[in-house]
Motif scaffolding. Structure first.
Motif, PDB file in Angstrom:
ATOM      1  N   PHE A  13       0.866  -1.178   0.000  1.00 50.93           N
ATOM      2  CA  PHE A  13       0.000   0.000   0.000  1.00 50.93           C
ATOM      3  C   PHE A  13       0.902   1.229   0.000  1.00 50.93           C
ATOM      4  O   PHE A  13       1.860   1.287   0.760  1.00 50.93           O
ATOM      5  N   GLU A  14       0.586   2.205  -0.848  1.00 46.96           N
ATOM      6  CA  GLU A  14       1.411   3.405  -0.953  1.00 46.96           C
ATOM      7  C   GLU A  14       0.548   4.651  -0.886  1.00 46.96           C
ATOM      8  O   GLU A  14      -0.570   4.660  -1.387  1.00 46.96           O
ATOM      9  N   ASP A  15       1.095   5.689  -0.278  1.00 49.92           N
ATOM     10  CA  ASP A  15       0.425   6.985  -0.249  1.00 49.92           C
ATOM     11  C   ASP A  15       1.430   8.030   0.215  1.00 49.92           C
ATOM     12  O   ASP A  15       2.495   7.694   0.718  1.00 49.92           O
ATOM     13  N   GLU A  16       1.080   9.276   0.025  1.00 54.53           N
ATOM     14  CA  GLU A  16       1.867  10.375   0.558  1.00 54.53           C
ATOM     15  C   GLU A  16       1.140  10.926   1.768  1.00 54.53           C
ATOM     16  O   GLU A  16      -0.095  10.888   1.826  1.00 54.53           O
ATOM     17  N   VAL A  17       1.895  11.414   2.734  1.00 58.18           N
ATOM     18  CA  VAL A  17       1.324  12.006   3.939  1.00 58.18           C
ATOM     19  C   VAL A  17       1.962  13.366   4.164  1.00 58.18           C
ATOM     20  O   VAL A  17       3.042  13.650   3.648  1.00 58.18           O
ATOM     21  N   LYS A  18       1.300  14.199   4.939  1.00 55.32           N
ATOM     22  CA  LYS A  18       1.872  15.496   5.273  1.00 55.32           C
ATOM     23  C   LYS A  18       3.074  15.299   6.196  1.00 55.32           C
ATOM     24  O   LYS A  18       3.117  14.334   6.961  1.00 55.32           O
ATOM     25  N   PRO A  19       4.047  16.202   6.150  1.00 56.20           N
ATOM     26  CA  PRO A  19       5.168  16.113   7.085  1.00 56.20           C
ATOM     27  C   PRO A  19       4.672  16.138   8.525  1.00 56.20           C
ATOM     28  O   PRO A  19       3.646  16.742   8.829  1.00 56.20           O
ATOM     29  N   GLU A  20       5.414  15.493   9.413  1.00 53.50           N
ATOM     30  CA  GLU A  20       5.075  15.370  10.840  1.00 53.50           C
ATOM     31  C   GLU A  20       3.796  14.569  11.052  1.00 53.50           C
ATOM     32  O   GLU A  20       3.013  14.842  11.955  1.00 53.50           O
ATOM     33  N   THR A  21       3.600  13.551  10.213  1.00 51.53           N
ATOM     34  CA  THR A  21       2.432  12.671  10.310  1.00 51.53           C
ATOM     35  C   THR A  21       2.750  11.450  11.148  1.00 51.53           C
ATOM     36  O   THR A  21       3.831  10.882  11.051  1.00 51.53           O
ATOM     37  N   ASN A  22       1.773  11.026  11.945  1.00 50.80           N
ATOM     38  CA  ASN A  22       1.859   9.786  12.706  1.00 50.80           C
ATOM     39  C   ASN A  22       0.845   8.822  12.101  1.00 50.80           C
ATOM     40  O   ASN A  22      -0.340   9.152  11.992  1.00 50.80           O
ATOM     41  N   LEU A  23       1.275   7.633  11.683  1.00 53.45           N
ATOM     42  CA  LEU A  23       0.394   6.698  10.981  1.00 53.45           C
ATOM     43  C   LEU A  23      -0.716   6.144  11.863  1.00 53.45           C
ATOM     44  O   LEU A  23      -1.815   5.856  11.370  1.00 53.45           O
ATOM     45  N   LEU A  87       6.550  11.091  10.909  1.00 46.49           N
ATOM     46  CA  LEU A  87       7.280  10.998   9.644  1.00 46.49           C
ATOM     47  C   LEU A  87       7.603  12.364   9.060  1.00 46.49           C
ATOM     48  O   LEU A  87       6.732  13.227   8.955  1.00 46.49           O
ATOM     49  N   THR A  88       8.858  12.510   8.668  1.00 38.81           N
ATOM     50  CA  THR A  88       9.300  13.726   7.987  1.00 38.81           C
ATOM     51  C   THR A  88       9.917  13.399   6.633  1.00 38.81           C
ATOM     52  O   THR A  88      10.147  14.299   5.837  1.00 38.81           O
ATOM     53  N   HIS A  89      10.205  12.118   6.392  1.00 41.41           N
ATOM     54  CA  HIS A  89      10.828  11.659   5.153  1.00 41.41           C
ATOM     55  C   HIS A  89      10.133  10.385   4.676  1.00 41.41           C
ATOM     56  O   HIS A  89       9.362   9.779   5.418  1.00 41.41           O
TER      57      HIS A  89
END
Length: 100
Positions: A13-23, A87-89
């Motif tokens: 599964f793939e997606d982009e998230v905003k910086p400083e995101t917690n899954l 997440l930042t990267h």
């Protein structure tokens, strides 16, 4: 924006998230990686959200005391608690099945 690649049940599964995101926070509000991410407490107490980091670990901060307590030597195998990382990267994660 960080790209997340998440492996589970032989699927990717793939997606982009905003910086400083917690899954775990995202899954809790029914956004990616919901419903595929296994989690429970969201506070580092249960370790149900443990994932193996396949790529991108170099961009994560060192494991905190909660991760060290819950994961022990699994940290040396590349595991982290998804609830404890923001997440930042780009990152690639795998969540294995719980075995009894």
């Amino acid at each position: 924006m960080p790209k997340v690649i998440f492996h589970k049940h032989g699927q990717v599964f793939e997606d982009e998230v905003k910086p400083e995101t917690n899954l775990v926070v995202r899954a809790g509000i029914k956004q990616f990686p919901y419903p595929n991410l296994r989690y429970e407490c969201g506070m580092g107490k249960c370790s149900k959200c443990a994932c193996k980091v396949l790529a991108g670990a170099e961009h994560l901060p060192p494991p905190n005391w909660k991760e060290k307590k819950q994961l022990g030597e699994r940290i040396d195998q590349g595991f982290r608690l998804a609830c404890q990382i923001w997440l930042t990267h780009d990152i690639e994660l795998c969540q294995e099945e719980i075995t009894a």
